[in-house]
Design an enzyme around this catalytic site. Structure first.
Site, short mmCIF file in Angstrom:
data_model
loop_
_atom_site.label_atom_id
_atom_site.label_comp_id
_atom_site.label_asym_id
_atom_site.label_seq_id
_atom_site.Cartn_x
_atom_site.Cartn_y
_atom_site.Cartn_z
N ALA A 104 52.58 -35.60 -50.53
CA ALA A 104 51.58 -34.51 -50.57
C ALA A 104 50.46 -34.92 -51.51
CB ALA A 104 52.21 -33.22 -51.07
N GLU B 43 90.73 -33.72 -24.78
CA GLU B 43 91.89 -34.20 -24.02
C GLU B 43 92.31 -33.16 -22.98
OE1 GLU B 43 91.40 -34.08 -27.27
OE2 GLU B 43 92.74 -35.41 -28.39
N CYS C 157 97.11 -31.42 -28.80
CA CYS C 157 96.77 -32.26 -27.64
C CYS C 157 97.82 -33.35 -27.42
CB CYS C 157 95.41 -32.92 -27.84
SG CYS C 157 94.09 -31.71 -27.81
N1 LIG Z 1 91.66 -35.23 -30.80
C1 LIG Z 1 90.86 -34.13 -30.91
N2 LIG Z 1 90.16 -33.75 -29.84
C2 LIG Z 1 89.31 -32.74 -29.94
O1 LIG Z 1 88.57 -32.41 -28.88
C3 LIG Z 1 89.20 -32.03 -31.15
N3 LIG Z 1 88.34 -30.98 -31.27
C4 LIG Z 1 90.01 -32.44 -32.24
N4 LIG Z 1 89.97 -31.77 -33.42
C5 LIG Z 1 91.02 -31.78 -34.40
O2 LIG Z 1 91.67 -30.52 -34.36
C6 LIG Z 1 91.14 -29.67 -35.39
C7 LIG Z 1 90.62 -28.40 -34.80
O3 LIG Z 1 91.66 -27.76 -34.12
P1 LIG Z 1 91.40 -26.35 -33.38
O4 LIG Z 1 90.17 -26.52 -32.53
O5 LIG Z 1 91.23 -25.32 -34.45
O6 LIG Z 1 92.64 -26.16 -32.57
C8 LIG Z 1 90.04 -30.46 -36.06
O7 LIG Z 1 89.99 -30.17 -37.45
C9 LIG Z 1 90.46 -31.89 -35.78
O8 LIG Z 1 91.46 -32.28 -36.67
N5 LIG Z 1 90.81 -33.50 -32.09
ZN LIG Z 2 93.47 -31.51 -29.92
#
Ligand SMILES: Nc1nc(O)c(N)c(N[C@@H]2O[C@H](COP(=O)(O)O)[C@@H](O)[C@H]2O)n1
Ligand SMILES: [Zn+2]
Length: 368
Positions: free
Chosen positions: A165, A55, A87
């Site tokens: 095998a 996002e 986000c």
């Molecule tokens: N909505 C969303 N977009 C992404 O691009 C994501 N990587 C995630 N991940 C969520 O956030 C957690 C990781 O958080 P950090 O990278 O440590 O800040 C992961 O466990 C998902 O719940 N979500």
């Molecule tokens: Zn996020």
């Protein structure tokens, strides 16, 4: 509930999410598209844990055009402070008017609260568009979050008469080069390669991710060896270069000391018969952030995993060859007393790869 444009944009977000197929672990693969007046104004994918979420990339690209736009995300926007800030807050600040998510985030730290936070700010929120595809892309992350164990897929290469095998253990090469290249793609998306001591003693495999020239390629999965009585040699190729873990059930102090001297990580995980507890192993791997495990092993470990209900997906390569009587089978399963005790599978994909056939199958779970 969803328009043709909605489907098109979520399909685009899913394709973006695939950019993280080999790199996001332990995080999920996520894609995001921001759309204003029917036009894409920003898009992004999450590529690596610790780096911005999908996002944030998409909002940065959209800039002021995000105001009043629709955001399509393959996973509910996060609402917590992890390695990066929430986000949901970034989407609120940017002034989007609608958020469409493919699925809710199974992470208990989020689990619906991201969508609630957006809704509380008057943003229109919908979830469930192309959900099956989004779930399949993150089967490992979902498994770790909801079952506290990784998603386990086992790859088996066999002849048409079901042999892996010859009776003397010789197995190279049953399948052709195209199938062996396909295996590398599955290895590359796995966090762990799991094998048993039988395979290590018979084949001395490396279980690394390699390109066609045989050079190591990209992020390498942790190699885990199930070796109940610690028979492995410190010289085994799978132990070279580190990044390996041996799990055992019982062993003498001398054997333990010999392997420790070589800097190998050992873990004592006995079951009630001093073999390795496979349930405990998967629990341990999940606690280390492992989402996806790929098994390349012989009949004993594959049989134990399948019998224990621990295999989620089978990747079966069938070569147009017949290996005859007494060749080795695919699964060392106990003898069935009745047909009712059989294991049923569902085939989810079938295609020809080179001269071989590849089946993807999952253990059948009866519909409620
Ligand atoms: N909505 C969303 N977009 C992404 O691009 C994501 N990587 C995630 N991940 C969520 O956030 C957690 C990781 O958080 P950090 O990278 O440590 O800040 C992961 O466990 C998902 O719940 N979500
Ligand atoms: Zn996020």
């Amino acid at each position: 509930m969803f328009s043709a444009l909605d489907h098109q944009m979520m399909a685009r977000a899913l394709r973006l999410a695939e950019q993280g197929l080999y790199t996001t672990t332990p995080n999920p693969r996520v894609g995001c598209v921001i759309v204003k007046d029917g036009q894409i104004v920003g898009e992004g994918a999450h590529l690596k844990a610790g780096e911005p979420h999908a996002e944030v990339h998409a909002l940065r690209q959209a800039g002021n055009l995000a105001q009043g736009a629709d955001a399509y995300v393959t996973l509910e926007p996060c609402s917590h402070h992890g390695r990066t800030p929430p986000c949901a807050d970034a989407l609120i600040k940017a002034g989007v008017k609608r958020v469409v998510a493919a699925m809710q985030d199974p992470n208990p730290q989020v689990a619906g609260s991201g969508l609630q936070r957006l809704q509380a700010q008057g943003i229109a929120v919908q979830s469930g568009l192309l959900e099956a595809q989004a779930r399949s892309l993150n089967a490992g992350f979902i498994s770790r979050m909801t079952r506290r164990r990784p998603f386990v897929r086992s790859k088996i290469a066999a002849s048409l008469d079901g042999a892996t095998a010859l009776q003397n253990g010789i197995s190279q090469w049953i399948t052709g080069p195209e199938a062996r290249k396909d295996v590398q793609h599955w290895r590359a998306q796995s966090c762990v390669m799991l094998t048993g001591i039988g395979t290590v003693l018979a084949d001395d495999p490396q279980l690394s991710v390699r390109d066609e020239a045989g050079e190591l390629q990209g992020r390498q999965p942790l190699r885990v060896i199930v070796d109940s009585h610690l028979q492995i040699s410190p010289q085994a190729r799978i132990l070279q270069g580190g990044n390996a873990l041996i799990v055992y059930g019982s062993a003498s102090a001398d054997r333990i000391a010999a392997l420790c001297q070589h800097g190998v990580e050992l873990m004592h995980l006995p079951d009630h018969q001093s073999r390795v507890s496979l349930d405990s192993l998967l629990e341990l791997l999940a606690s280390r952030g492992i989402n996806e495990v790929m098994v390349e092993a012989g009949a004993t470990l594959n049989g134990a995993l399948l019998h224990g209900g621990l295999i989620d997906q089978l990747i079966l390569y069938y070569a147009p060859k017949l290996l005859g009587a007494d060749a080795r089978g695919m699964f060392g399963l106990p003898m069935l007393q009745s047909m009712a005790a059989r294991i049923d599978l569902d085939i989810t994909d079938m295609r020809q790869i080179g001269r071989d056939i590849r089946l993807l199958a999952t253990p059948h779970s009866p519909q409620p």
